[in-house]
Design a protein around this motif. Structure first.
Motif, PDB file in Angstrom:
ATOM      1  N   GLY A  41       0.811  -1.154  -0.087  1.00  0.00           N
ATOM      2  CA  GLY A  41       0.059  -0.065   0.033  1.00  0.00           C
ATOM      3  C   GLY A  41       0.882   1.420  -0.034  1.00  0.00           C
ATOM      4  N   LYS A  42       1.071   1.966  -1.268  1.00  0.00           N
ATOM      5  CA  LYS A  42       1.696   3.198  -1.102  1.00  0.00           C
ATOM      6  C   LYS A  42       0.671   4.069  -0.454  1.00  0.00           C
ATOM      7  CE  LYS A  42       4.769   1.506  -3.896  1.00  0.00           C
ATOM      8  NZ  LYS A  42       4.932  -0.039  -3.393  1.00  0.00           N
ATOM      9  N   ALA A  43      -0.530   4.058  -0.864  1.00  0.00           N
ATOM     10  CA  ALA A  43      -1.550   5.132  -0.240  1.00  0.00           C
ATOM     11  C   ALA A  43      -2.322   4.632   0.876  1.00  0.00           C
ATOM     12  CB  ALA A  43      -2.335   5.556  -1.580  1.00  0.00           C
ATOM     13  N   PRO A  44      -2.568   5.199   1.879  1.00  0.00           N
ATOM     14  CA  PRO A  44      -3.310   4.790   2.726  1.00  0.00           C
ATOM     15  C   PRO A  44      -4.554   4.718   2.561  1.00  0.00           C
ATOM     16  CG  PRO A  44      -1.767   6.452   3.658  1.00  0.00           C
ATOM     17  CD  PRO A  44      -1.754   6.326   2.217  1.00  0.00           C
ATOM     18  N   GLU A  45      -5.415   3.793   2.949  1.00  0.00           N
ATOM     19  CA  GLU A  45      -6.936   3.878   2.846  1.00  0.00           C
ATOM     20  C   GLU A  45      -7.595   5.210   3.426  1.00  0.00           C
ATOM     21  OE1 GLU A  45      -5.421   1.858   4.505  1.00  0.00           O
ATOM     22  OE2 GLU A  45      -4.873   0.263   3.084  1.00  0.00           O
ATOM     23  N   ALA A  46      -8.842   5.364   2.936  1.00  0.00           N
ATOM     24  CA  ALA A  46      -9.629   6.698   3.295  1.00  0.00           C
ATOM     25  C   ALA A  46     -10.711   5.864   4.238  1.00  0.00           C
ATOM     26  CB  ALA A  46      -9.975   7.535   2.419  1.00  0.00           C
ATOM     27  N   LEU A  47     -10.952   6.399   5.339  1.00  0.00           N
ATOM     28  CA  LEU A  47     -11.938   5.869   6.099  1.00  0.00           C
ATOM     29  C   LEU A  47     -13.351   6.747   5.566  1.00  0.00           C
ATOM     30  CD1 LEU A  47     -13.452   4.767   8.544  1.00  0.00           C
ATOM     31  CD2 LEU A  47     -12.811   6.814   9.762  1.00  0.00           C
ATOM     32  N   LEU A  48     -14.275   5.744   4.964  1.00  0.00           N
ATOM     33  CA  LEU A  48     -15.322   6.594   4.216  1.00  0.00           C
ATOM     34  C   LEU A  48     -16.641   6.352   4.902  1.00  0.00           C
ATOM     35  CD1 LEU A  48     -14.725   5.283   0.673  1.00  0.00           C
ATOM     36  CD2 LEU A  48     -14.121   7.313   1.518  1.00  0.00           C
ATOM     37  N   LEU A  49     -16.222   6.973   6.292  1.00  0.00           N
ATOM     38  CA  LEU A  49     -17.650   6.987   7.225  1.00  0.00           C
ATOM     39  C   LEU A  49     -18.269   8.431   7.007  1.00  0.00           C
ATOM     40  CD1 LEU A  49     -16.993   4.892  10.542  1.00  0.00           C
ATOM     41  CD2 LEU A  49     -18.625   4.450   8.617  1.00  0.00           C
ATOM     42  N   SER A  50     -19.390   8.370   6.839  1.00  0.00           N
ATOM     43  CA  SER A  50     -20.051   9.758   6.840  1.00  0.00           C
ATOM     44  C   SER A  50     -20.113  10.181   8.488  1.00  0.00           C
ATOM     45  CB  SER A  50     -21.404   9.795   6.267  1.00  0.00           C
ATOM     46  OG  SER A  50     -22.404   9.192   6.793  1.00  0.00           O
ATOM     47  N   GLU A  51     -20.579  11.316   8.705  1.00  0.00           N
ATOM     48  CA  GLU A  51     -20.601  12.014  10.241  1.00  0.00           C
ATOM     49  C   GLU A  51     -22.013  10.972  10.615  1.00  0.00           C
ATOM     50  OE1 GLU A  51     -18.751  13.930  11.853  1.00  0.00           O
ATOM     51  OE2 GLU A  51     -17.447  13.613  10.197  1.00  0.00           O
ATOM     52  N   ALA A  52     -22.924  10.883   9.814  1.00  0.00           N
ATOM     53  CA  ALA A  52     -24.158   9.971  10.465  1.00  0.00           C
ATOM     54  C   ALA A  52     -23.664   8.645  10.673  1.00  0.00           C
ATOM     55  CB  ALA A  52     -25.379  10.144   9.248  1.00  0.00           C
ATOM     56  N   GLN A  53     -22.801   7.979   9.885  1.00  0.00           N
ATOM     57  CA  GLN A  53     -22.452   6.737   9.855  1.00  0.00           C
ATOM     58  C   GLN A  53     -21.636   6.481  11.267  1.00  0.00           C
ATOM     59  OE1 GLN A  53     -20.809   5.956   6.143  1.00  0.00           O
ATOM     60  NE2 GLN A  53     -22.292   4.004   5.763  1.00  0.00           N
ATOM     61  N   LYS A  54     -20.713   7.605  11.626  1.00  0.00           N
ATOM     62  CA  LYS A  54     -19.928   7.639  12.860  1.00  0.00           C
ATOM     63  C   LYS A  54     -20.806   7.556  13.967  1.00  0.00           C
ATOM     64  CE  LYS A  54     -15.875   9.870  10.651  1.00  0.00           C
ATOM     65  NZ  LYS A  54     -15.305  11.409  10.657  1.00  0.00           N
ATOM     66  N   ALA A  55     -21.871   8.444  14.000  1.00  0.00           N
ATOM     67  CA  ALA A  55     -22.812   8.473  14.896  1.00  0.00           C
ATOM     68  C   ALA A  55     -23.450   7.351  15.430  1.00  0.00           C
ATOM     69  CB  ALA A  55     -23.835   9.700  14.921  1.00  0.00           C
ATOM     70  N   LEU A  56     -23.603   6.478  14.068  1.00  0.00           N
ATOM     71  CA  LEU A  56     -24.423   5.123  14.383  1.00  0.00           C
ATOM     72  C   LEU A  56     -23.489   4.019  15.054  1.00  0.00           C
ATOM     73  CD1 LEU A  56     -26.426   4.703  10.921  1.00  0.00           C
ATOM     74  CD2 LEU A  56     -27.282   5.218  13.163  1.00  0.00           C
ATOM     75  N   VAL A  57     -22.199   3.959  14.606  1.00  0.00           N
ATOM     76  CA  VAL A  57     -21.293   3.172  15.199  1.00  0.00           C
ATOM     77  C   VAL A  57     -21.154   3.816  16.812  1.00  0.00           C
ATOM     78  CG1 VAL A  57     -18.954   2.631  15.275  1.00  0.00           C
ATOM     79  CG2 VAL A  57     -20.017   2.837  13.312  1.00  0.00           C
ATOM     80  N   GLN A  58     -21.023   5.063  17.052  1.00  0.00           N
ATOM     81  CA  GLN A  58     -20.805   5.402  18.380  1.00  0.00           C
ATOM     82  C   GLN A  58     -22.029   5.123  19.202  1.00  0.00           C
ATOM     83  OE1 GLN A  58     -20.087   9.342  17.238  1.00  0.00           O
ATOM     84  NE2 GLN A  58     -17.664   9.038  17.278  1.00  0.00           N
ATOM     85  N   LEU A  59     -22.997   5.346  18.928  1.00  0.00           N
ATOM     86  CA  LEU A  59     -24.363   4.839  19.704  1.00  0.00           C
ATOM     87  C   LEU A  59     -24.600   3.529  19.668  1.00  0.00           C
ATOM     88  CD1 LEU A  59     -26.849   7.624  17.895  1.00  0.00           C
ATOM     89  CD2 LEU A  59     -26.204   7.517  20.329  1.00  0.00           C
ATOM     90  N   SER A  60     -24.274   2.795  18.806  1.00  0.00           N
ATOM     91  CA  SER A  60     -24.557   1.405  18.866  1.00  0.00           C
ATOM     92  C   SER A  60     -23.429   0.857  19.957  1.00  0.00           C
ATOM     93  CB  SER A  60     -24.624   0.389  17.691  1.00  0.00           C
ATOM     94  OG  SER A  60     -23.294   0.892  16.869  1.00  0.00           O
TER      95      SER A  60
END
Ligand code: HEM
Length: 222
Positions: A41-60
């Motif tokens: 991997g030359k280029a790191p992966e991007a975290l493609l979580l939207s703000e709404a998805q981050k909130a879903l992960v955090q809440l769960s």
């Protein structure tokens, strides 16, 4: 096992077909030279979580975190049921064949908790992508030392998602599932990159020797 984590968590070759991307995820870079280079991997992966998805992960996670000891054990017991060869990486319990007995093993419980603590730290770093990347990358590097090849990492995510569904009950929705898939896809891809970085630095082609041996029977000194 299907391509359960085929969400949109990682930026990959946009020219690759979905089938190709799934098959890379399933077999992992350890399945070929092409994958080796990708894992470097030359280029790191991007975290493609939207703000709404981050909130879903955090809440769960707020609901889940009280059950993490149990989830950690379930995840690894299911991993060993579906991919028994993974157990060979664990010096402390590789010789316990009875999975019911293994469930009671303190070592397995402690390992499950370590993995869940990593998920907790990851959830806490969703807004600090650089730190999250560093965390997962270093974990991938240490997994090279543990002789734990990347082709199995995604199954941990799959088992995690299956294990937490009954705990979240009606709070588990397709959106929550997609958000967790995306996070795991990112973590797995970043760990994989760390693993191959360490492999390259060591000059030892562990992926190849493990593949040739079927499974490395040399106990890890852990
Ligand atoms: C998403 C996938 C995975 C995550 C997040 C994960 C996480 C962790 C964490 C947090 C540790 C504690 C030590 C450290 O921080 O370096 C660890 C240790 C370890 N992992 Fe993993 N792991 C994953 C997949 C796997 C797989 C698939 C295997 C086996 C094939 C494996 C084998 C090991 C071994 C042998 C150790 C060292 C022994 C121990 O700590 O009990 N891991 N892992």
């Amino acid at each position: 096992m299907g391509c359960a984590l085929s969400g949109s968590g990682v930026v990959q070759d946009p020219t690759a077909s979905e089938e190709k991307r799934c098959s890379l995820a399933e077999d992992g870079p350890d399945s070929g030279e092409e994958g080796q280079r990708q894992g470097d991997g030359k280029a790191p992966e991007a975290l493609l979580l939207s703000e709404a998805q981050k909130a879903l992960v955090q809440l769960s996670w707020e609901i889940l975190h009280k059950d993490i000891a149990r989830v950690g054990v379930i995840v690894f017991i299911r991993l060993f049921e579906t991919h028994p060869e993974c157990k060979d990486a664990f010096f402390l319990f590789r010789d316990i064949d009875d999975l019911q007995q293994l469930k009671m093993s303190r070592e397995l419980q402690a390992h499950g908790l370590r993995v869940m603590s990593f998920i907790e730290k990851s959830v806490a770093r969703l807004e600090q992508e650089e730190k999250l990347e560093q965390l997962a990358f270093e974990l991938g590097r240490s997994h090279f030392r543990y002789k734990a090849p990347p082709k199995y990492y995604e199954y941990v995510g799959t088992q995690f998602i299956q294990a937490v569904q009954p705990i979240l009950k009606e709070e588990w929705t397709p959106e929550v599932e997609k958000a967790w898939e995306t996070l795991f896809r990112y973590l797995v891809a970043t760990m994989r990159r760390g693993f191959y970085k360490e492999e390259k630095a060591s000059g030892v082609n562990l992926s190849l020797s493990l593949r040739r041996a079927g499974a490395d029977k040399t106990p890890n000194k852990i």
